[in-house]
Design an enzyme around this catalytic site. Sequence first.
Site: not given
Length: 199
Positions: A13, A15, A66, A92, A112, A180-181
């Site tokens: 977590g 980000n 799912r 997912r 990504h 960087a994200e």
Amino acid sequence: MTLRVGVCVSGRGTNLQAILDACRDGRLDAQVVYVCSSRKSAPALERARAAGVPSEAFPPAANGGRDAAQRLMARRLVGADVELVVLAGYDRILGDPFWDVLGDRVPVINIHPSLLPAFGKLNRLNVHAAVLAAGVTETGCTVHRAHRGLLDEGEVLVQRRVPVLAGDDPETLEARVLDAEHEALVDAVALFGRSTARV
């Protein structure tokens, strides 16, 4: 008008924390109003709780598989009146039941760990190993729109470049890309806080 954000997570977590910190510090005119996870054990859920944000886990095994888990997760996001969904390390692939509930009313973005389209459709550690195996001198991260049926192929919103250094291994490279994200994701969320970008 403050943007209402829902965040989907699966792991540490960091980000999510970057977004929470930017909201708290006034760098984002946004509020994280709901956090959902594919795993009950995700440390990201504790970050959400520490920030006072409602959070919930939707492991497939405990929710009828799912599809049922993702359908319920989407309903919770819609019920929280989110205006943007951020996939921040969500592990997912979102199936039709999720998109059926969410419809076209709420944009979804994903982070990504590569400069898409390069090294798309790989998980995080495989991305960094593939970058090193390819011998490239530069990598980075991409925030892009997520859409039904597409994987790492939506419109690019923000990219950040990161040099590949001599002696890097997948873990050291991942750590620098992750920094960087954090910046890229905050910048991407800010785009949706502007009325012209919400359409």
